[in-house]
Design an enzyme around this catalytic site. Structure first.
Site, PDB file in Angstrom:
ATOM      1  N   HIS A 293       5.815  10.313   0.506  1.00 18.75           N
ATOM      2  CA  HIS A 293       6.230  11.440   1.401  1.00 18.75           C
ATOM      3  C   HIS A 293       6.636  12.711   0.848  1.00 18.75           C
ATOM      4  O   HIS A 293       5.513  13.801   0.709  1.00 18.75           O
ATOM      5  CB  HIS A 293       5.665  12.052   2.721  1.00 18.75           C
TER       6      HIS A 293
ATOM      7  N   GLU B  90      -3.400  17.553  -0.014  1.00 17.51           N
ATOM      8  CA  GLU B  90      -4.125  16.249  -0.447  1.00 17.51           C
ATOM      9  C   GLU B  90      -5.618  16.395   0.324  1.00 17.51           C
ATOM     10  O   GLU B  90      -5.142  16.545   1.305  1.00 17.51           O
ATOM     11  CB  GLU B  90      -3.189  15.335  -0.839  1.00 17.51           C
TER      12      GLU B  90
ATOM     13  N   ASP C 131       0.920  17.510   2.094  1.00 19.06           N
ATOM     14  CA  ASP C 131       0.642  15.619   2.023  1.00 19.06           C
ATOM     15  C   ASP C 131       0.586  15.152   3.451  1.00 19.06           C
ATOM     16  O   ASP C 131       1.415  14.890   4.475  1.00 19.06           O
ATOM     17  CB  ASP C 131       1.420  15.248   1.548  1.00 19.06           C
TER      18      ASP C 131
END
Length: 165
Positions: free
Chosen positions: A141, A69, A8
């Site tokens: 996160h 992502e 991420d």
């Protein structure tokens, strides 16, 4: 045995998580964390920190595949651009270490984990803890990175074909 790193990316905080597919429908959380950079540092220094820390994680865990992502377009163009820098560094280190990589939209990840493409951070954290049977995930996160890795396992059908065993 398949190990997947989920990422991420972010300039201030980059979440990472490693899962191992052990047996049919069993996902083990091996580790995760957040790479933080100080906003007082220059862009180049911050990107270098992300690069070096991700390199250490990859060499420590030796994943076989990666999931990242995708970027979302923010209302603030500067924020989107900065996020793009961090993603580029993440993708670069994956390429340099010859890791096959897939990218996933945030809504797709959320839907694959919670059944709701607009799930909030709390729902993501709750579900990833249920899936990997761990309560050690506290930072969103890390949870987002873990969700990305799990999404990849689901999308590739690793969990449903017994490939992880």
């Amino acid at each position: 045995m398949i190990k997947i790193i989920g990422l991420d990316p972010g300039m201030s905080k980059t979440g990472w998580a490693i899962i191992r597919l052990e047996e049919k429908n069993n996902i083990k959380f091996l580790g995760g964390g957040t790479i933080s950079t100080d906003g007082k540092l220059g862009v180049g220094e911050r990107l270098h920190i992300i690069f070096e820390q991700l390199k250490k994680v990859i060499f420590l865990y030796s994943p076989n595949e990666a999931a990242v992502e995708k970027i979302f377009i923010n209302k603030n163009p500067k924020s989107s651009l900065t996020l793009g820098y961090a993603r580029a560094i993440a993708i670069l280190i994956l390429r340099m270490t010859d890791l096959p990589m897939n990218e996933y939209d945030a809504n797709y990840i959320k839907k694959s984990i919670t059944g709701n493409g607009h799930a909030d951070k709390g729902q993501i954290i709750f579900m990833v803890k249920q899936i990997v049977k761990s309560s050690n995930i506290k930072c969103h996160h890390t949870a987002d990175a873990l969700a990305t890795a799990i999404c990849h396992a689901y999308t590739k059908n690793f969990c449903f074909m017994g490939i992880g065993s």
